[in-house]
Scaffold this motif. Sequence first.
Motif, short mmCIF file in Angstrom:
data_model
loop_
_atom_site.label_atom_id
_atom_site.label_comp_id
_atom_site.label_asym_id
_atom_site.label_seq_id
_atom_site.Cartn_x
_atom_site.Cartn_y
_atom_site.Cartn_z
N ILE A 78 9.00 2.54 6.67
CA ILE A 78 8.56 1.47 5.76
C ILE A 78 7.08 1.63 5.44
O ILE A 78 6.67 1.52 4.28
CB ILE A 78 8.85 0.08 6.38
CG1 ILE A 78 10.35 -0.15 6.50
CG2 ILE A 78 8.20 -1.01 5.55
CD1 ILE A 78 10.74 -1.42 7.23
N VAL A 79 6.29 1.94 6.46
CA VAL A 79 4.85 2.17 6.24
C VAL A 79 4.65 3.38 5.34
O VAL A 79 3.84 3.35 4.41
CB VAL A 79 4.12 2.34 7.59
CG1 VAL A 79 2.67 2.76 7.38
CG2 VAL A 79 4.20 1.06 8.40
N VAL A 126 4.19 4.45 -2.35
CA VAL A 126 4.23 3.61 -3.55
C VAL A 126 2.81 3.24 -3.99
O VAL A 126 2.48 3.31 -5.18
CB VAL A 126 5.08 2.35 -3.32
CG1 VAL A 126 4.92 1.35 -4.45
CG2 VAL A 126 6.55 2.73 -3.15
N CYS A 127 1.96 2.89 -3.06
CA CYS A 127 0.56 2.58 -3.40
C CYS A 127 -0.14 3.79 -3.99
O CYS A 127 -0.89 3.68 -4.96
CB CYS A 127 -0.20 2.10 -2.17
SG CYS A 127 0.32 0.47 -1.61
#
Length: 129
Positions: free
Chosen positions: A4-5, A11-12
């Motif tokens: 998830i991280v 995505v960022c």
Amino acid sequence: FGWIVTLFLFVCSVLVFQTRIAALSYLRGSQIVSDQYLKFAGVISTGQTTEVDYKLRNYSSRPITALGARASCKCFAIEDLPLTIGPYEGKTITVHLLAGSKAGVQQETAEIIFDDSSSNVVLGVTALV
């Protein structure tokens, strides 16, 4: 939880760099990223030369110089070298491709050599001869 991280960071990065290829290059440690790494030059005739522009961006806080290039053949040349790209600056370089004597798809690449050993950029051009 770790994935998830990783997904969040990816995505960022895509939001900041605007393409997933540029984001991946930066995440792998390259301070210089290209707007694209493979471009289509169109349909060209045997012996004709075509030009393709690439935008290189420096995401580091210091200037980085493109010293030269190692091309896949003598038919592939890059203008504007050496080229110093200032901190957080983008500059355009022009690639020339000379069409070969055989009809078909021609794809050539060049690795840009920087004074910053962490940056690795390979640019490619494809044309239909």
